[in-house]
Scaffold this motif. Structure first.
Motif, PDB file in Angstrom:
ATOM      1  N   THR A  32       0.834  -1.202   0.000  1.00 12.84           N
ATOM      2  CA  THR A  32       0.000   0.000   0.000  1.00 12.84           C
ATOM      3  C   THR A  32       0.867   1.249   0.000  1.00 12.84           C
ATOM      4  O   THR A  32       1.971   1.215   0.530  1.00 12.84           O
ATOM      5  CB  THR A  32      -0.926   0.018   1.235  1.00 12.84           C
ATOM      6  N   PRO A  33       0.409   2.337  -0.576  1.00  9.24           N
ATOM      7  CA  PRO A  33      -0.823   2.431  -1.354  1.00  9.24           C
ATOM      8  C   PRO A  33      -0.639   1.824  -2.748  1.00  9.24           C
ATOM      9  O   PRO A  33       0.468   1.809  -3.286  1.00  9.24           O
ATOM     10  CB  PRO A  33      -1.089   3.927  -1.441  1.00  9.24           C
ATOM     11  N   TYR A  34      -1.739   1.340  -3.311  1.00  8.51           N
ATOM     12  CA  TYR A  34      -1.721   0.842  -4.681  1.00  8.51           C
ATOM     13  C   TYR A  34      -2.979   1.342  -5.389  1.00  8.51           C
ATOM     14  O   TYR A  34      -3.972   1.687  -4.755  1.00  8.51           O
ATOM     15  CB  TYR A  34      -1.609  -0.687  -4.753  1.00  8.51           C
ATOM     16  N   THR A  35      -2.907   1.390  -6.713  1.00  9.03           N
ATOM     17  CA  THR A  35      -4.007   1.915  -7.524  1.00  9.03           C
ATOM     18  C   THR A  35      -4.667   0.789  -8.287  1.00  9.03           C
ATOM     19  O   THR A  35      -3.977  -0.004  -8.943  1.00  9.03           O
ATOM     20  CB  THR A  35      -3.482   2.979  -8.510  1.00  9.03           C
ATOM     21  N   LEU A  36      -5.996   0.701  -8.199  1.00 12.50           N
ATOM     22  CA  LEU A  36      -6.776  -0.244  -8.997  1.00 12.50           C
ATOM     23  C   LEU A  36      -7.469   0.532 -10.107  1.00 12.50           C
ATOM     24  O   LEU A  36      -8.123   1.557  -9.847  1.00 12.50           O
ATOM     25  CB  LEU A  36      -7.825  -0.957  -8.146  1.00 12.50           C
ATOM     26  N   ILE A  37      -7.322   0.056 -11.314  1.00  7.76           N
ATOM     27  CA  ILE A  37      -7.904   0.695 -12.493  1.00  7.76           C
ATOM     28  C   ILE A  37      -9.110  -0.111 -12.963  1.00  7.76           C
ATOM     29  O   ILE A  37      -9.055  -1.339 -13.030  1.00  7.76           O
ATOM     30  CB  ILE A  37      -6.884   0.747 -13.652  1.00  7.76           C
ATOM     31  N   THR A  38     -10.189   0.569 -13.291  1.00  5.21           N
ATOM     32  CA  THR A  38     -11.288  -0.034 -14.042  1.00  5.21           C
ATOM     33  C   THR A  38     -11.134   0.474 -15.466  1.00  5.21           C
ATOM     34  O   THR A  38     -11.082   1.689 -15.694  1.00  5.21           O
ATOM     35  CB  THR A  38     -12.661   0.382 -13.476  1.00  5.21           C
ATOM     36  N   LEU A  51      -2.674  -1.060 -11.245  1.00  2.48           N
ATOM     37  CA  LEU A  51      -1.813  -0.264 -12.120  1.00  2.48           C
ATOM     38  C   LEU A  51      -0.363  -0.529 -11.755  1.00  2.48           C
ATOM     39  O   LEU A  51      -0.005  -0.559 -10.580  1.00  2.48           O
ATOM     40  CB  LEU A  51      -2.117   1.228 -11.933  1.00  2.48           C
ATOM     41  N   VAL A  52       0.467  -0.730 -12.760  1.00  2.00           N
ATOM     42  CA  VAL A  52       1.905  -0.826 -12.544  1.00  2.00           C
ATOM     43  C   VAL A  52       2.571   0.277 -13.354  1.00  2.00           C
ATOM     44  O   VAL A  52       2.120   0.648 -14.426  1.00  2.00           O
ATOM     45  CB  VAL A  52       2.480  -2.212 -12.916  1.00  2.00           C
ATOM     46  N   GLY A  53       3.634   0.817 -12.804  1.00  2.83           N
ATOM     47  CA  GLY A  53       4.305   1.922 -13.468  1.00  2.83           C
ATOM     48  C   GLY A  53       3.642   3.243 -13.141  1.00  2.83           C
ATOM     49  O   GLY A  53       2.763   3.328 -12.283  1.00  2.83           O
ATOM     50  N   ALA A  54       4.067   4.254 -13.837  1.00  2.00           N
ATOM     51  CA  ALA A  54       3.574   5.606 -13.582  1.00  2.00           C
ATOM     52  C   ALA A  54       3.175   6.247 -14.903  1.00  2.00           C
ATOM     53  O   ALA A  54       3.431   5.713 -15.970  1.00  2.00           O
ATOM     54  CB  ALA A  54       4.658   6.440 -12.891  1.00  2.00           C
ATOM     55  N   GLY A  55       2.570   7.394 -14.802  1.00  2.00           N
ATOM     56  CA  GLY A  55       2.163   8.135 -15.980  1.00  2.00           C
ATOM     57  C   GLY A  55       1.077   9.114 -15.633  1.00  2.00           C
ATOM     58  O   GLY A  55       0.725   9.291 -14.467  1.00  2.00           O
ATOM     59  N   ASP A  56       0.522   9.738 -16.653  1.00  2.00           N
ATOM     60  CA  ASP A  56      -0.525  10.732 -16.491  1.00  2.00           C
ATOM     61  C   ASP A  56      -1.871  10.021 -16.434  1.00  2.00           C
ATOM     62  O   ASP A  56      -2.501   9.760 -17.454  1.00  2.00           O
ATOM     63  CB  ASP A  56      -0.476  11.726 -17.645  1.00  2.00           C
ATOM     64  N   LEU A  57      -2.325   9.683 -15.231  1.00  2.00           N
ATOM     65  CA  LEU A  57      -3.568   8.942 -15.040  1.00  2.00           C
ATOM     66  C   LEU A  57      -4.753   9.891 -15.153  1.00  2.00           C
ATOM     67  O   LEU A  57      -4.868  10.860 -14.406  1.00  2.00           O
ATOM     68  CB  LEU A  57      -3.557   8.263 -13.667  1.00  2.00           C
ATOM     69  N   GLN A  58      -5.633   9.606 -16.119  1.00  3.63           N
ATOM     70  CA  GLN A  58      -6.831  10.404 -16.312  1.00  3.63           C
ATOM     71  C   GLN A  58      -7.892   9.553 -16.997  1.00  3.63           C
ATOM     72  O   GLN A  58      -7.572   8.563 -17.662  1.00  3.63           O
ATOM     73  CB  GLN A  58      -6.536  11.664 -17.117  1.00  3.63           C
ATOM     74  N   ILE A  59      -9.155   9.912 -16.808  1.00  2.00           N
ATOM     75  CA  ILE A  59     -10.260   9.214 -17.462  1.00  2.00           C
ATOM     76  C   ILE A  59     -10.030   9.272 -18.970  1.00  2.00           C
ATOM     77  O   ILE A  59      -9.714  10.319 -19.527  1.00  2.00           O
ATOM     78  CB  ILE A  59     -11.621   9.868 -17.118  1.00  2.00           C
ATOM     79  N   GLY A  60     -10.160   8.122 -19.624  1.00  5.64           N
ATOM     80  CA  GLY A  60      -9.981   8.054 -21.069  1.00  5.64           C
ATOM     81  C   GLY A  60      -8.556   7.784 -21.511  1.00  5.64           C
ATOM     82  O   GLY A  60      -8.315   7.612 -22.711  1.00  5.64           O
ATOM     83  N   ALA A  61      -7.609   7.735 -20.565  1.00  5.57           N
ATOM     84  CA  ALA A  61      -6.213   7.454 -20.939  1.00  5.57           C
ATOM     85  C   ALA A  61      -6.110   6.045 -21.523  1.00  5.57           C
ATOM     86  O   ALA A  61      -6.800   5.118 -21.096  1.00  5.57           O
ATOM     87  CB  ALA A  61      -5.299   7.582 -19.723  1.00  5.57           C
ATOM     88  N   ASP A  62      -5.242   5.884 -22.512  1.00  5.43           N
ATOM     89  CA  ASP A  62      -5.020   4.575 -23.128  1.00  5.43           C
ATOM     90  C   ASP A  62      -4.273   3.658 -22.174  1.00  5.43           C
ATOM     91  O   ASP A  62      -3.311   4.076 -21.517  1.00  5.43           O
ATOM     92  CB  ASP A  62      -4.211   4.721 -24.420  1.00  5.43           C
ATOM     93  N   VAL A  63      -4.734   2.397 -22.101  1.00  2.29           N
ATOM     94  CA  VAL A  63      -4.103   1.409 -21.239  1.00  2.29           C
ATOM     95  C   VAL A  63      -3.926   0.101 -21.998  1.00  2.29           C
ATOM     96  O   VAL A  63      -4.535  -0.125 -23.046  1.00  2.29           O
ATOM     97  CB  VAL A  63      -4.920   1.140 -19.956  1.00  2.29           C
TER      98      VAL A  63
END
Length: 84
Positions: A32-38, A51-63
Motif C-alpha cells: 500500500t498504497p496501490y491503484t486499482l484501475i477499471t 496499475l503498474v508503473g507511472a504516468g498521467d492517469l486520467q479518465i480516457g487514458a489509453d491502457v
C-alpha cells in the motif's frame, strides 16, 4: 451467467480508478498504497486490475493489460498506461 473465452486485443481506456491505503488482505500489507484501475477494453468488456508503473492517469487514458507470472500455473493481469 453464461460466459465465453475470446481472443482480446488487451487494449482499452481508463474508466475510473481508486487508490487503496488499507490492505484488504495481510498479503498486501507491504504494497500500500496501490491503484486499482477499471478499464473499458476495446473488445467490449470491462476489467479491474492493479496499475503498474507511472504516468498521467486520467479518465480516457489509453491502457494495456500485461500479465504478471506469479508461478508456473498462475498469471495475474495488471494494467499499464500506454505511452503516446
Amino acid at each position: 451467467m453464461a460466459v465465453d473465452w475470446i481472443d482480446a486485443s488487451l487494449t482499452g481506456k481508463v474508466h475510473s480508478w481508486m487508490v487503496a491505503y488499507h490492505p484488504f488482505h495481510p498479503g498486501f500489507k507491504g504494497k500500500t498504497p496501490y491503484t486499482l484501475i477499471t478499464a473499458d477494453m476495446d473488445d467490449g468488456f470491462r476489467v479491474v486490475a492493479p496499475l503498474v508503473g507511472a504516468g498521467d492517469l486520467q479518465i480516457g487514458a489509453d491502457v494495456a493489460i500485461e500479465f504478471n507470472r506469479v508461478n508456473p500455473d498462475l498469471a495475474l493481469p495488471q494494467i499499464v498506461l500506454s505511452r503516446s
